[in-house]
Design a protein around this motif. Structure first.
Motif, PDB file in Angstrom:
ATOM      1  N   PHE A   5       3.109   2.614  -2.827  1.00  0.00           N
ATOM      2  CA  PHE A   5       2.174   1.822  -2.192  1.00  0.00           C
ATOM      3  C   PHE A   5       2.710   0.207  -2.700  1.00  0.00           C
ATOM      4  O   PHE A   5       3.465   0.115  -3.753  1.00  0.00           O
ATOM      5  N   SER A   6       2.247  -0.984  -2.047  1.00  0.00           N
ATOM      6  CA  SER A   6       2.617  -2.392  -2.130  1.00  0.00           C
ATOM      7  C   SER A   6       1.678  -2.827  -3.308  1.00  0.00           C
ATOM      8  O   SER A   6       0.469  -2.418  -3.144  1.00  0.00           O
ATOM      9  N   ILE A  18       5.777  -5.843  -5.046  1.00  0.00           N
ATOM     10  CA  ILE A  18       6.824  -4.620  -5.666  1.00  0.00           C
ATOM     11  C   ILE A  18       5.994  -3.396  -4.899  1.00  0.00           C
ATOM     12  O   ILE A  18       4.746  -3.489  -4.357  1.00  0.00           O
ATOM     13  N   THR A  19       6.672  -2.527  -4.998  1.00  0.00           N
ATOM     14  CA  THR A  19       6.173  -1.324  -4.528  1.00  0.00           C
ATOM     15  C   THR A  19       6.114  -0.255  -5.897  1.00  0.00           C
ATOM     16  O   THR A  19       7.159  -0.209  -6.611  1.00  0.00           O
ATOM     17  N   VAL A  20       5.173   0.431  -5.933  1.00  0.00           N
ATOM     18  CA  VAL A  20       4.990   1.452  -7.017  1.00  0.00           C
ATOM     19  C   VAL A  20       4.336   2.762  -6.756  1.00  0.00           C
ATOM     20  O   VAL A  20       3.852   2.738  -5.383  1.00  0.00           O
ATOM     21  N   GLY A  21       4.378   3.516  -7.868  1.00  0.00           N
ATOM     22  CA  GLY A  21       3.831   4.941  -7.488  1.00  0.00           C
ATOM     23  C   GLY A  21       2.406   5.019  -8.517  1.00  0.00           C
ATOM     24  O   GLY A  21       2.375   4.039  -9.171  1.00  0.00           O
ATOM     25  N   ILE A  22       1.787   6.000  -8.231  1.00  0.00           N
ATOM     26  CA  ILE A  22       0.490   5.945  -8.898  1.00  0.00           C
ATOM     27  C   ILE A  22       0.393   6.286 -10.143  1.00  0.00           C
ATOM     28  O   ILE A  22      -0.400   5.604 -10.823  1.00  0.00           O
ATOM     29  N   LYS A  23       1.239   6.980 -10.635  1.00  0.00           N
ATOM     30  CA  LYS A  23       1.499   7.161 -12.165  1.00  0.00           C
ATOM     31  C   LYS A  23       1.552   5.736 -12.994  1.00  0.00           C
ATOM     32  O   LYS A  23       1.021   5.205 -13.894  1.00  0.00           O
ATOM     33  N   ASP A  24       2.666   4.957 -12.447  1.00  0.00           N
ATOM     34  CA  ASP A  24       2.877   3.651 -12.986  1.00  0.00           C
ATOM     35  C   ASP A  24       1.585   2.696 -12.635  1.00  0.00           C
ATOM     36  O   ASP A  24       1.416   2.082 -13.687  1.00  0.00           O
ATOM     37  N   THR A  61      -2.444  -1.985  -2.309  1.00  0.00           N
ATOM     38  CA  THR A  61      -2.878  -1.434  -0.957  1.00  0.00           C
ATOM     39  C   THR A  61      -2.294  -0.006  -1.195  1.00  0.00           C
ATOM     40  O   THR A  61      -1.402   0.551  -0.905  1.00  0.00           O
ATOM     41  N   ILE A  62      -3.298   0.797  -1.966  1.00  0.00           N
ATOM     42  CA  ILE A  62      -2.994   2.123  -2.594  1.00  0.00           C
ATOM     43  C   ILE A  62      -2.628   2.940  -1.476  1.00  0.00           C
ATOM     44  O   ILE A  62      -2.161   3.939  -1.519  1.00  0.00           O
ATOM     45  N   SER A  63      -3.099   2.880  -0.096  1.00  0.00           N
ATOM     46  CA  SER A  63      -3.096   3.720   0.955  1.00  0.00           C
ATOM     47  C   SER A  63      -1.739   3.738   1.386  1.00  0.00           C
ATOM     48  O   SER A  63      -1.533   4.447   2.600  1.00  0.00           O
ATOM     49  N   GLY A  64      -0.770   2.655   1.311  1.00  0.00           N
ATOM     50  CA  GLY A  64       0.515   2.529   2.015  1.00  0.00           C
ATOM     51  C   GLY A  64       1.276   1.424   1.325  1.00  0.00           C
ATOM     52  O   GLY A  64       1.051   0.641   0.677  1.00  0.00           O
ATOM     53  N   MET A  65       2.562   1.487   1.910  1.00  0.00           N
ATOM     54  CA  MET A  65       3.562   0.469   1.769  1.00  0.00           C
ATOM     55  C   MET A  65       3.496  -0.519   2.984  1.00  0.00           C
ATOM     56  O   MET A  65       3.318   0.067   4.090  1.00  0.00           O
ATOM     57  N   PHE A  66       3.674  -1.657   2.623  1.00  0.00           N
ATOM     58  CA  PHE A  66       3.299  -2.704   4.011  1.00  0.00           C
ATOM     59  C   PHE A  66       4.485  -3.670   3.942  1.00  0.00           C
ATOM     60  O   PHE A  66       4.767  -3.941   2.721  1.00  0.00           O
ATOM     61  N   SER A  67       4.857  -4.176   5.216  1.00  0.00           N
ATOM     62  CA  SER A  67       6.047  -5.238   5.086  1.00  0.00           C
ATOM     63  C   SER A  67       5.249  -6.523   4.987  1.00  0.00           C
ATOM     64  O   SER A  67       5.889  -7.361   4.420  1.00  0.00           O
TER      65      SER A  67
END
Length: 188
Positions: A5-6, A18-24, A61-67
């Protein structure tokens, strides 16, 4: 790319940093990176001061990646929804000793993917869901909302039905993460 997510520099920024994963993300929450600011927010004398301080924190925005941060610019849903359990809606969390009891109950639930204290002292509870777009996100949100109310008598902020809803980074050295949490089935 699912489960990413973004993150935005602050609530005022609409371009992702940036874009990250939940663990990070959870690792940053556990770290001292935002400790001083979050402690200032939690000890602020009033809501206006808390809000002004929170506006300087990074948010995701934990529910997604956004442009760009808006519903129409969802690139991909992350497969997560975060429920926001505000103190004002859930006074039991504020009662002496109850915050730890609520956290213990929620982290014992194999459907909870992550949990941490918000900058304002409430709780953020994350769940894995099957969602691909705004409509399936909303349906998943209502399933989560009902689960929290029926199983725990907790009220989730309705604003979380917005797929582009921001979640402020926080500081919680006891933040919880369960990579093997169950996926919530969405009710139609």
């Amino acid at each position: 790319m699912k489960n990413r997510f973004s993150v935005f520099k602050t609530v005022k920024h609409t371009e992702p940093l940036i874009t990250v994963g939940i663990k990070d993300f959870i690792d940053v929450i556990k770290s001292n990176e935002h400790k001083t600011l979050v402690e200032s927010i939690r000890s602020a004398p009033d809501k206006d001061t808390r809000s002004a301080l929170k506006a300087t924190l990074p948010a995701a925005t934990i529910s997604g990646m956004f442009s760009k941060r808006s519903v129409s610019n969802l690139v991909e849903h992350s497969g997560f929804i975060v429920a926001d359990l505000d103190l004002s809606e859930n006074p039991v969390i504020e009662e002496v000793g109850q915050l730890q009891n609520v956290k213990k109950k929620l982290t014992s639930d194999d459907r909870v993917a992550f949990l941490f204290e918000s900058p304002s002292g409430g709780l953020k509870v994350g769940f894995k869901v099957i969602a691909n777009d705004t409509a399936t996100h909303r349906a998943a949100f209502f399933s989560i909302r009902d689960l929290l109310l029926e199983d725990y008598s907790l009220i989730s902020d309705e604003a979380c039905k917005d797929v582009s809803r921001l979640c402020f980074l926080s500081h919680d050295p006891a933040a919880y993460y369960n990579a093997k949490s169950k996926v919530i089935k969405t009710e139609a």
